[in-house]
Scaffold this active site. Sequence first.
Site, short mmCIF file in Angstrom:
data_model
loop_
_atom_site.label_atom_id
_atom_site.label_comp_id
_atom_site.label_asym_id
_atom_site.label_seq_id
_atom_site.Cartn_x
_atom_site.Cartn_y
_atom_site.Cartn_z
N HIS A 185 0.82 -1.22 0.00
CA HIS A 185 0.00 0.00 0.00
C HIS A 185 0.85 1.27 0.00
O HIS A 185 0.62 2.19 -0.78
CB HIS A 185 -0.92 0.04 1.22
CG HIS A 185 -1.76 -1.19 1.40
ND1 HIS A 185 -2.24 -1.92 0.35
CD2 HIS A 185 -2.22 -1.81 2.53
CE1 HIS A 185 -2.96 -2.94 0.82
NE2 HIS A 185 -2.95 -2.90 2.13
N LYS A 221 0.64 0.02 13.70
CA LYS A 221 -0.57 -0.33 14.45
C LYS A 221 -0.49 0.35 15.81
O LYS A 221 0.59 0.62 16.32
CB LYS A 221 -0.64 -1.84 14.68
CG LYS A 221 -0.59 -2.68 13.40
CD LYS A 221 -1.97 -2.90 12.82
CE LYS A 221 -1.93 -3.82 11.62
NZ LYS A 221 -3.15 -3.80 10.83
C1 BG6 Z 1 -4.55 -4.66 4.86
C2 BG6 Z 1 -3.61 -5.09 5.95
O1 BG6 Z 1 -3.99 -4.90 3.60
O2 BG6 Z 1 -4.84 -3.28 5.00
C3 BG6 Z 1 -4.19 -4.78 7.31
O3 BG6 Z 1 -3.38 -6.49 5.83
C4 BG6 Z 1 -4.58 -3.33 7.39
O4 BG6 Z 1 -3.26 -5.08 8.34
C5 BG6 Z 1 -5.47 -2.96 6.21
O5 BG6 Z 1 -5.28 -3.14 8.61
C6 BG6 Z 1 -5.80 -1.48 6.22
O6 BG6 Z 1 -6.71 -1.21 5.20
P1 BG6 Z 1 -7.67 0.06 5.31
O7 BG6 Z 1 -8.38 0.08 4.01
O8 BG6 Z 1 -8.55 -0.16 6.49
O9 BG6 Z 1 -6.77 1.24 5.51
#
Ligand code: BG6
Length: 513
Positions: A260, A359
């Site tokens: 991401h 986190k």
């Molecule tokens: C996921 C991760 O890809 O993205 C998670 O595995 C994370 O650990 C999540 O919490 C966060 O996604 P979003 O869309 O809630 O920001």
Amino acid sequence: MSEAENSPLQNDQRHSILIFGASGDLTARKLMPALFTLWSEGFLPDDSPIFGVARREKTDNEFRSEMRIAVSKYGRQGEIPDDKWQKFSQRLFYHRLDLDTLEGYVGLHARVEETEAEVFGPDVAASRVVYLAITPSLFLASVENLCAGGFKPTHDETHRLRVVVEKPFGRDLSSSLELSAGLNRLLDESQIYRIDHYLGKETVQNILLFRFGNAIFEPLLNRHHVDHIQITMSENQGIESSRGGYYDTSGALRDVLQNHVLQLLCLVAMEPPAVFLGDQIRDEKVKVLESLRPGSDNINEWAIAGQYVGGTLDGEAVNGYRQESRVAPNSRRETFVGMEVYVDNWRWAQVPFYLRTGKRLPERVTEIAIQFKLPPMHPFSTVECDSNGEDCGLVGSRPNSLVFRIQPEESITLSCSVKQPGHQYNLARQQLKYQYPHGLAEAYERLLLDVMRGDSTLFTRSDELEAAWRFVQPVLDHWETDKHQPDFYQVDTWGPQAADKLLSKSGREWREP
Ligand code: BG6
């Protein structure tokens, strides 16, 4: 972006959707609600069958009831009227299957063909979208079995089988290359849709449109005008009990930064492609990933691993990472990563990009903040104002910033200095802001629709994936060594102090989003 953009699926685009892992969380929380919304909004033809496929015994009706609960709970529509659900659910089917044994696939194929003949008529050659919402160790076996079980289309009809793969795509460079090679032996690259759900977010798609749809910003986005860029993806949650086992073998670098966060970096740093089509956009992203270089020769100086320790949050005691369920009590796994990296090309040379994700930080927020250089001279004093425009006192000069707030309170904000009304030449900070409307589409809606449209722009290509793994691999290796311990941080703080040093050594500091 394809010409099919913005349009519902055409009547001649007949699809069956197969969800492998239909009993799992992803199906209930994301996939089925997204399919229901697409159908409600007229983007999914009335007759497309959807097959839930999983190991457990279940009837079609049981599956439909479970999905109704899930869609009402997690969907954007809330409670669904009976007649509407009735209409939608008649295309839902359940098929029991052991994913790793070939025999079941032949039966599945026969059932899909039979259903398609009923709903589309006997002469329609429908396309099949197979969503692998399953454990990664079964990715290859299930694609092999799909192909051997009758789903492999002929060479000139490859579009008839599209396979959607959820992350993680491997756990390091070599396993990712192995997985890609395995998939590429069975499928054409154009049939593989690797999901990074961040790319499906409305606000993420807008980064490119905002950058290249306005003539006034792009000339400023380079080393002459930008001081540095910060990308933050923070979460206030810890590790949910069902994910401890996965997370403890993964960590923040594999789970979020490698995919991401680096994708966000690509979008803000890439050059405009010659044409706005999937492959050309992805070519530009690959160039960014290949230009990445670390902030220092010493990994400890540019890549910081952190792990949260227990504390109090809103008056309640919360676990540290090592106390979370299914996490090893002496785990060295990182729940925070901070990095200083450079995009070593003509546009961005010497502009630091600071990345952080973690986190149990104080807020759930994702943003990209572009901080511009200070004006070359500063003859005025600056008054800092709070969000109500109240005067909060005199401060030093302030640079402009352009902030893409990806979530929540999605917005794009340009901070500028203006004259503070009054009889002095004081500058006050004010913001020009585009605030997104509420109720933005869920990422999975857009991504599922794009798979059906055959538009892979928002999916990760194998060379992108490889370049991202290649960049983080030395850090993974270094952190695997026995000596390396993460720096601890208290819950509800912005990570370990070492992460502050990434910026403070050059007189900069993290923004507080
Ligand atoms: C996921 C991760 O890809 O993205 C998670 O595995 C994370 O650990 C999540 O919490 C966060 O996604 P979003 O869309 O809630 O920001």
